[in-house]
Design a protein around this motif. Structure first.
Motif, PDB file in Angstrom:
ATOM      1  N   ALA A   1       2.312  -1.051  -9.043  1.00 52.44           N
ATOM      2  CA  ALA A   1       0.773  -1.177  -9.475  1.00 52.44           C
ATOM      3  C   ALA A   1      -0.305  -0.556  -8.529  1.00 52.44           C
ATOM      4  N   ALA A   2      -0.025  -0.630  -7.423  1.00 51.42           N
ATOM      5  CA  ALA A   2      -0.714  -0.101  -6.427  1.00 51.42           C
ATOM      6  C   ALA A   2      -0.937   1.659  -6.455  1.00 51.42           C
ATOM      7  N   ILE A   3       0.078   2.079  -6.672  1.00 53.87           N
ATOM      8  CA  ILE A   3       0.488   3.657  -6.947  1.00 53.87           C
ATOM      9  C   ILE A   3      -0.481   3.930  -8.245  1.00 53.87           C
ATOM     10  N   ALA A   4      -0.343   3.229  -9.471  1.00 57.15           N
ATOM     11  CA  ALA A   4      -1.128   3.317 -10.538  1.00 57.15           C
ATOM     12  C   ALA A   4      -2.475   3.332 -10.278  1.00 57.15           C
TER      13      ALA A   4
ATOM     14  N   GLN B   1       0.922  -1.179  -0.048  1.00 55.75           N
ATOM     15  CA  GLN B   1      -0.172  -0.055   0.025  1.00 55.75           C
ATOM     16  C   GLN B   1       1.022   1.184  -0.217  1.00 55.75           C
ATOM     17  N   PRO B   2       0.571   2.216  -1.174  1.00 50.61           N
ATOM     18  CA  PRO B   2       1.370   3.195  -0.980  1.00 50.61           C
ATOM     19  C   PRO B   2       1.242   4.409   0.284  1.00 50.61           C
ATOM     20  N   TYR B   3       2.194   4.744   0.719  1.00 47.35           N
ATOM     21  CA  TYR B   3       2.008   5.744   1.773  1.00 47.35           C
ATOM     22  C   TYR B   3       3.057   6.898   1.168  1.00 47.35           C
ATOM     23  N   ARG B   4       3.326   7.403   0.255  1.00 49.48           N
ATOM     24  CA  ARG B   4       4.300   8.362  -0.185  1.00 49.48           C
ATOM     25  C   ARG B   4       4.009   9.787   0.291  1.00 49.48           C
ATOM     26  N   SER B   5       2.539  10.010   0.308  1.00 47.15           N
ATOM     27  CA  SER B   5       2.196  11.343   0.759  1.00 47.15           C
ATOM     28  C   SER B   5       1.128  11.150   1.616  1.00 47.15           C
ATOM     29  N   VAL B   6       1.141  11.741   2.939  1.00 49.23           N
ATOM     30  CA  VAL B   6      -0.016  11.702   3.966  1.00 49.23           C
ATOM     31  C   VAL B   6       0.067  12.853   4.263  1.00 49.23           C
ATOM     32  N   LEU B   7      -1.319  13.340   4.027  1.00 44.22           N
ATOM     33  CA  LEU B   7      -1.469  14.810   4.323  1.00 44.22           C
ATOM     34  C   LEU B   7      -2.635  15.203   5.201  1.00 44.22           C
ATOM     35  N   TYR B   8      -2.051  16.168   6.082  1.00 46.51           N
ATOM     36  CA  TYR B   8      -3.040  16.481   7.255  1.00 46.51           C
ATOM     37  C   TYR B   8      -4.057  17.366   6.828  1.00 46.51           C
ATOM     38  N   MET B   9      -5.464  17.277   7.038  1.00 41.29           N
ATOM     39  CA  MET B   9      -6.281  17.864   6.689  1.00 41.29           C
ATOM     40  C   MET B   9      -7.256  18.239   8.033  1.00 41.29           C
ATOM     41  N   PRO B  10      -7.663  19.769   8.188  1.00 39.26           N
ATOM     42  CA  PRO B  10      -8.162  20.213   9.420  1.00 39.26           C
ATOM     43  C   PRO B  10      -9.601  19.423   9.424  1.00 39.26           C
TER      44      PRO B  10
ATOM     45  N   ALA C   1     -16.056  12.046  11.246  1.00 40.47           N
ATOM     46  CA  ALA C   1     -16.640  10.880  11.289  1.00 40.47           C
ATOM     47  C   ALA C   1     -17.826  10.949  10.158  1.00 40.47           C
ATOM     48  N   GLU C   2     -18.426  11.857   9.998  1.00 38.64           N
ATOM     49  CA  GLU C   2     -19.538  11.682   8.704  1.00 38.64           C
ATOM     50  C   GLU C   2     -18.757  11.733   7.526  1.00 38.64           C
ATOM     51  N   ALA C   3     -17.704  12.298   7.436  1.00 42.14           N
ATOM     52  CA  ALA C   3     -17.038  12.329   6.088  1.00 42.14           C
ATOM     53  C   ALA C   3     -16.326  11.041   5.754  1.00 42.14           C
ATOM     54  N   VAL C   4     -15.845  10.174   6.802  1.00 39.83           N
ATOM     55  CA  VAL C   4     -15.274   9.098   6.646  1.00 39.83           C
ATOM     56  C   VAL C   4     -16.487   7.895   6.308  1.00 39.83           C
ATOM     57  N   GLU C   5     -17.734   8.009   6.952  1.00 38.00           N
ATOM     58  CA  GLU C   5     -18.923   7.259   6.682  1.00 38.00           C
ATOM     59  C   GLU C   5     -19.622   7.513   5.469  1.00 38.00           C
ATOM     60  N   SER C   6     -19.388   8.638   4.761  1.00 42.63           N
ATOM     61  CA  SER C   6     -19.989   9.009   3.564  1.00 42.63           C
ATOM     62  C   SER C   6     -19.097   8.457   2.449  1.00 42.63           C
ATOM     63  N   GLY C   7     -17.799   8.099   2.925  1.00 45.71           N
ATOM     64  CA  GLY C   7     -16.890   7.411   1.543  1.00 45.71           C
ATOM     65  C   GLY C   7     -16.757   8.683   0.476  1.00 45.71           C
ATOM     66  N   GLY C   8     -16.213   8.232  -0.621  1.00 43.13           N
ATOM     67  CA  GLY C   8     -15.890   8.990  -1.864  1.00 43.13           C
ATOM     68  C   GLY C   8     -14.612   9.340  -2.005  1.00 43.13           C
ATOM     69  N   TYR C   9     -13.508   8.626  -1.029  1.00 42.00           N
ATOM     70  CA  TYR C   9     -12.284   8.845  -0.972  1.00 42.00           C
ATOM     71  C   TYR C   9     -11.450   7.924  -1.810  1.00 42.00           C
ATOM     72  N   GLY C  10     -12.143   7.181  -2.713  1.00 37.12           N
ATOM     73  CA  GLY C  10     -11.301   6.230  -3.430  1.00 37.12           C
ATOM     74  C   GLY C  10     -10.507   5.257  -2.689  1.00 37.12           C
ATOM     75  N   LEU C  11      -9.125   5.178  -3.274  1.00 37.19           N
ATOM     76  CA  LEU C  11      -8.273   3.976  -2.587  1.00 37.19           C
ATOM     77  C   LEU C  11      -7.548   4.749  -1.611  1.00 37.19           C
ATOM     78  N   ARG C  12      -7.612   6.193  -1.349  1.00 34.37           N
ATOM     79  CA  ARG C  12      -6.845   6.654  -0.299  1.00 34.37           C
ATOM     80  C   ARG C  12      -7.162   6.202   1.200  1.00 34.37           C
ATOM     81  N   ARG C  13      -6.132   6.015   1.887  1.00 34.44           N
ATOM     82  CA  ARG C  13      -6.206   5.513   3.310  1.00 34.44           C
ATOM     83  C   ARG C  13      -6.525   6.812   4.051  1.00 34.44           C
ATOM     84  N   LEU C  14      -7.582   6.495   4.992  1.00 33.59           N
ATOM     85  CA  LEU C  14      -8.210   7.405   5.899  1.00 33.59           C
ATOM     86  C   LEU C  14      -7.625   7.294   7.366  1.00 33.59           C
ATOM     87  N   LEU C  15      -7.058   8.035   7.894  1.00 28.96           N
ATOM     88  CA  LEU C  15      -6.661   8.229   9.216  1.00 28.96           C
ATOM     89  C   LEU C  15      -7.143   9.309   9.964  1.00 28.96           C
ATOM     90  N   ILE C  16      -7.968   8.977  11.274  1.00 29.40           N
ATOM     91  CA  ILE C  16      -8.383  10.013  12.064  1.00 29.40           C
ATOM     92  C   ILE C  16      -7.473  10.343  13.112  1.00 29.40           C
TER      93      ILE C  16
END
Length: 294
Positions: free
Chosen positions: A284-287, A6-15, A54-69
């Protein structure tokens, strides 16, 4: 997907208190997102941010991005409620600040189980204090749910009384201790942030240093940092060409009943092929990360 693939090249903080940022993150080319309830959120907004994330995670739509809270610490009035709500939302992981000892991980496990966290939700640890550096080995093996480290270099520099300098010499011992512990335990290890987000050359240098040390990627504070970080931490075309050639040569040698192959005058053994196949799988995972969000 295995976390070493699983790629973790870029792990972006979002407020976590900004709905527009949470929405924008769905289309950013980061490999992973840290939806932050801690440093990026003012005290008066903590409870609202908890629900927004929590509602953002539950609603989905983030594709293959890994979501950390990233939750607030258990020594704050928000920490336990953050973990309970995050556990119910079911992100890929809950990121815990100021982890210093195995007991910190065990307490989070208890709270997650009490809240009914899904089986796939893991724990990541912010490693950001001198005590954390010295205890990295025992923290890394604290519990099977622990999947990764994020190194908090800003807090570490503060606690060390060190300075932010371009070559990061004051941090190299700490970075190495965390990386050694992570690799020994099979964990992901993500480097700390580069504060000057408009300093493209400084960011590239820091990424190259982290990559060459063995880091899986870098945590980021601004979307403008994603492109350089993704580029540096991705396998190069030359790396992939060599990996493919190593696999092909070894498979041909195996078909002849031979245990090693020779490629361009160099021996290719099984250990080289294991690494080559992992690199190709990671590419392949990055692609796949560019696929539209579902």
């Amino acid at each position: 997907m295995e976390h070493n693939i699983q790629p973790y090249r870029s792990v972006l903080y979002m407020p976590g208190s900004r709905p527009r940022a949470l929405e924008k993150a769905r289309n950013l080319p980061a490999d992973a997102l840290i939806l932050d309830l801690e440093d990026a959120v003012a005290p008066a907004e903590k409870e609202r941010a908890r629900d927004l994330v929590a509602e953002a995670v539950e609603s989905g739509g983030y594709g293959l991005r890994r979501l950390l809270i990233r939750v607030n610490g258990l020594d704050t009035r928000w920490g336990e409620a953050d973990i309970a709500r995050a556990a119910k939302a079911g992100p890929h992981a809950i990121l815990v600040p100021k982890v210093e000892q195995p007991e910190d991980v065990h307490r989070v496990v208890e709270l997650m189980k009490a809240a009914g966290a899904p089986e796939q939700t893991r724990i990541w640890a912010m490693m950001e204090t001198p005590r954390a550096m010295l205890n990295a080995g025992v923290v890394a093996t604290a519990h099977p749910l622990l999947e990764g480290f994020v190194i908090g270099t800003n807090d570490l520099v503060k606690d060390l009384g060190a300075a932010h300098v371009p070559d990061r010499a004051p941090l190299l011992t700490s970075l190495s201790l965390c990386l050694l512990a992570a690799r020994a335990a099979g964990l992901v290890c993500v480097d700390g942030v580069h504060n000057a987000f408009q300093d493209r050359e400084g960011l590239r240098a820091a990424c190259l240093q982290g990559r060459d040390m063995g880091m899986d990627g870098k945590s980021l504070i601004h979307p403008d940092q994603i492109a350089i970080t993704n580029e540096v931490f991705a396998p190069s075309p030359g790396d992939l060409e060599l990996a493919s050639a190593q696999v092909e040569a070894f498979e041909e040698a195996e078909a002849r009943g031979e245990g090693v192959a020779v490629l361009n005058g160099r021996i290719v053994e099984n250990l080289h092929v294991v690494s080559a196949r992992r690199l190709l799988a990671r590419a392949a995972a990055i692609a796949a990360m560019s696929e539209p969000a579902a």
